[in-house]
Design a protein around this motif. Structure first.
Motif, short mmCIF file in Angstrom:
data_model
loop_
_atom_site.label_atom_id
_atom_site.label_comp_id
_atom_site.label_asym_id
_atom_site.label_seq_id
_atom_site.Cartn_x
_atom_site.Cartn_y
_atom_site.Cartn_z
N ARG A 42 0.82 -1.16 -0.07
CA ARG A 42 0.07 0.09 0.06
C ARG A 42 0.65 1.13 -0.08
NH1 ARG A 42 -5.49 -0.71 0.34
NH2 ARG A 42 -5.96 -2.95 1.17
N SER A 43 2.00 1.23 0.58
CA SER A 43 2.93 2.18 0.49
C SER A 43 3.51 2.84 -0.78
CB SER A 43 4.20 2.15 1.45
OG SER A 43 3.67 1.91 2.82
N THR A 44 3.21 1.81 -1.88
CA THR A 44 3.82 2.25 -3.06
C THR A 44 2.58 2.94 -3.75
OG1 THR A 44 2.64 0.34 -3.95
CG2 THR A 44 4.90 0.09 -3.28
N TYR A 45 1.43 3.05 -3.53
CA TYR A 45 0.60 3.68 -3.94
C TYR A 45 -0.24 4.99 -3.33
CZ TYR A 45 -3.16 0.46 -2.45
OH TYR A 45 -3.70 -0.25 -2.03
N ILE A 46 -0.24 4.71 -1.94
CA ILE A 46 -0.92 5.73 -1.27
C ILE A 46 -0.03 7.00 -1.24
CG2 ILE A 46 -1.13 6.40 1.25
CD1 ILE A 46 -2.05 3.69 2.09
N VAL A 47 -0.91 8.17 -1.46
CA VAL A 47 -0.25 9.41 -1.36
C VAL A 47 -0.60 10.01 -0.39
CG1 VAL A 47 -0.18 11.72 -2.90
CG2 VAL A 47 -0.51 9.70 -4.14
N PRO A 48 0.22 10.61 0.42
CA PRO A 48 -0.23 10.91 1.80
C PRO A 48 -1.06 12.19 1.71
CG PRO A 48 1.79 10.19 2.00
CD PRO A 48 1.60 10.08 0.58
N GLU A 49 -0.76 13.10 0.72
CA GLU A 49 -1.50 14.59 0.94
C GLU A 49 -2.92 14.00 0.44
OE1 GLU A 49 1.72 14.43 -2.72
OE2 GLU A 49 1.46 13.84 -0.54
N ARG A 50 -3.22 12.98 -0.50
CA ARG A 50 -4.51 12.87 -0.55
C ARG A 50 -5.01 11.76 0.05
NH1 ARG A 50 -5.71 13.43 -7.06
NH2 ARG A 50 -7.70 12.97 -6.28
N THR A 51 -4.63 11.38 1.21
CA THR A 51 -4.97 10.37 2.23
C THR A 51 -5.17 11.01 3.62
OG1 THR A 51 -3.66 8.64 1.18
CG2 THR A 51 -4.51 8.16 3.04
N LEU A 52 -6.66 11.19 3.85
CA LEU A 52 -6.89 11.63 4.92
C LEU A 52 -7.14 10.74 6.08
CD1 LEU A 52 -9.99 14.07 3.59
CD2 LEU A 52 -7.29 14.56 4.23
N GLY A 53 -7.02 10.88 7.39
CA GLY A 53 -7.13 10.21 8.67
C GLY A 53 -7.68 11.08 9.37
N ALA A 54 -8.77 10.52 10.39
CA ALA A 54 -9.33 11.19 11.43
C ALA A 54 -8.72 10.51 12.85
CB ALA A 54 -10.81 10.91 11.42
N PHE A 55 -8.11 11.32 13.56
CA PHE A 55 -7.16 11.01 14.69
C PHE A 55 -8.16 11.52 15.91
CE2 PHE A 55 -4.47 10.83 11.17
CZ PHE A 55 -3.65 9.71 11.51
N ASP A 56 -8.10 10.35 16.78
CA ASP A 56 -8.59 10.74 18.31
C ASP A 56 -7.41 10.36 18.95
OD1 ASP A 56 -9.52 11.07 20.61
OD2 ASP A 56 -11.15 9.10 20.57
N GLY A 57 -6.47 11.63 19.35
CA GLY A 57 -5.23 11.39 19.91
C GLY A 57 -4.23 11.06 19.03
N GLN A 58 -3.59 9.80 19.12
CA GLN A 58 -2.85 9.26 18.20
C GLN A 58 -3.45 8.16 17.51
OE1 GLN A 58 0.47 10.37 17.95
NE2 GLN A 58 -0.43 12.04 19.32
N ARG A 59 -4.61 7.67 17.67
CA ARG A 59 -5.22 6.79 17.26
C ARG A 59 -6.11 6.98 15.75
NH1 ARG A 59 -5.97 1.42 18.33
NH2 ARG A 59 -7.54 0.36 17.37
N CYS A 60 -5.85 6.33 14.64
CA CYS A 60 -6.66 6.79 13.41
C CYS A 60 -7.91 6.12 13.63
CB CYS A 60 -5.99 6.18 12.35
SG CYS A 60 -6.63 6.63 10.91
N VAL A 61 -9.15 6.88 13.60
CA VAL A 61 -10.47 6.29 13.67
C VAL A 61 -11.22 6.59 12.50
CG1 VAL A 61 -10.16 6.25 16.29
CG2 VAL A 61 -11.11 8.28 14.90
N GLY A 62 -10.65 7.02 11.35
CA GLY A 62 -11.53 7.38 10.24
C GLY A 62 -10.41 7.34 8.98
N THR A 63 -10.80 6.84 7.86
CA THR A 63 -9.90 6.66 6.69
C THR A 63 -10.48 7.27 5.43
OG1 THR A 63 -10.41 4.34 6.16
CG2 THR A 63 -8.67 4.79 7.75
N PHE A 64 -9.72 7.77 4.47
CA PHE A 64 -10.34 8.53 3.50
C PHE A 64 -9.16 8.52 2.27
CE2 PHE A 64 -12.13 11.25 0.31
CZ PHE A 64 -13.61 11.29 0.54
#
Length: 418
Positions: A42-64
């Motif tokens: 997944r690291s080969t095609y995930i573009v961080p600037e177009r990959t959103l995360g919802a974070f509650d503290g340090q934990r990711c609880v939503g992905t987009f």
């Protein structure tokens, strides 16, 4: 419990990809812990600037995640799209506006980039209409009872001078992309396929090599030796109690740029020794297959549902990108809670071309942006949407005119999932 204000919605950093994958797997009810192979893939095609995360503290609880895509409009023009995928909200954090915030950020960025539409494949129907997406294509899958088809079981190849040959993954990677581009230029709703798509479909890098099943590939070449069709399928290993072969062929992909190629490839997969059933995979709802069989009832629909959803971001660009089968002018009032496409537009269309511009003229048809997304590729009917109360006809006959302009003789089709 954390409040909405405590949730940070933002693009992820590269070092947060493992946690983001864990949250996505959790949302899709997969084993959450990502393997090293999955992280690497997944690291080969995930573009961080177009990959959103919802974070509650340090934990990711939503992905987009979104990425650049091209979709074919009616008439063959490739249109810039914002393709949306990997959308999840962890079950402990629902009903806090997380998806709404992620969607708003992504669509605003897409509009700013100049993307004409946004696209997605909806896992659940009720979610995305409220963000302006409309179901724009339908998918169907048939299961063919091969002995009932009436096809000649001794079929040995097409009788039109063409031929069907089995090929390997290397040949598919070499010739498949050009064939798909030919299909895509003529198929409304089709999307582009990346090099990674072809690698993965033919034995290239995959996250879990142990799960890979090498498929069979067959191509149809016409009498001049030109490739016009490609078929990829797998076969299970099922036998009856009386030592009878009862094997099912599962079609993974069948693309064809001529009816002759389509006919020959279906005939091929329905004539393989030991195969008594064929599952067609994702096809257009008006696919030729059932009526290519002497007995169309041998093909029973096992799946029929909405598939590609479209969200119009730029009304003018979207309506000017496609072609029209009739001549007419129509004033549309587009409503859009997000404001991205809201406005009144005059469409002047003919088979020779079209122009669209904002106008102050009286509206003839009022519709939500989701309704325009459903109509754009030609699959839906404005008359039908008016009967459902989803389109308001201000001038009598406006919905019929919209159908005359927008609907297509063959239904749009998106062969792919993303």
């Amino acid at each position: 419990m954390s409040s909405r204000d405590d949730i940070d919605v933002r693009p992820i950093r590269a070092d947060e990809i493992p946690d983001w994958i864990r949250a996505m797997n959790t949302g899709f009810l997969r084993p959450p812990g990502p393997s090293e192979a999955e992280i690497a893939d997944r690291s080969t095609y995930i573009v961080p600037e177009r990959t959103l995360g919802a974070f509650d503290g340090q934990r990711c609880v939503g992905t987009f995640r979104s990425f650049a895509q091209e979709i074919t409009a009616v008439g063959g023009t490739a249109v810039r799209a914002d393709a949306i995928s990997n959308v999840t909200v962890t079950s402990t954090h629902r009903r806090r506006g997380i998806l709404t915030r992620m969607m708003a950020q992504d669509l605003a960025a897409a509009r700013e980039r100049g993307d004409v539409v946004a696209t997605l494949i909806a896992a659940e129907y009720p979610i995305y209409g409220r963000y302006g997406f409309g179901a724009a294509t339908t998918t169907a899958e048939w299961t063919v009872d091969v002995p009932r088809t009436g096809l000649d079981p001794r079929w040995a190849g097409p009788g039109d001078g063409g031929r069907v040959d089995l090929v390997d993954g290397d040949d598919v990677r070499k010739n498949g992309p050009e064939l798909h581009e030919r299909l895509r230029r003529s198929q409304p709703g089709a999307i582009d396929r990346s090099e990674r798509w072809w690698q993965t479909a033919t034995g290239g890098p995959v996250p879990d090599r142990a799960a890979w099943t090498e498929p069979f590939h067959a191509v149809y070449r016409n009498a001049r030796g030109e490739t016009e069709g490609l078929l990829t399928y797998t076969v299970d290993d099922h036998w009856g109690d009386a030592k009878q072969p009862l094997q099912t062929a599962q079609v993974k992909d069948l693309i064809a740029v001529s009816p002759a190629a389509e006919r020959a490839l279906w005939q091929h997969v329905c004539s393989i020794d030991w195969v008594t059933a064929v599952r067609t995979g994702r096809r257009a709802a008006d696919d030729l297959l059932p009526h290519l069989l002497p007995d169309p009832r041998a093909a029973a629909i096992t799946t029929q549902a909405d598939w590609l959803w479209v969200r119009i971001l730029d009304v003018v660009a979207a309506l000017e990108a496609r072609t029209y089968g009739a001549t007419g002018a129509l004033v549309l009032e587009v409503t859009d809670a997000a404001g991205l496409a809201r406005g009144r537009y005059r469409l002047d269309a003919s088979p020779e071309g079209a122009s669209c511009a904002r106008t102050t003229e009286e509206a003839e048809l009022v519709l939500p942006v989701a309704g325009l997304g459903s109509l754009w590729l030609g699959d839906e009917s404005a008359v039908r949407l008016a009967a459902l109360g989803r389109v308001q006809e201000i001038r009598e006959g406006a919905a019929r005119l919209a159908d005359a302009l927008l609907r297509t003789s063959r239904r749009p089709w998106c062969p792919d999932i993303f």
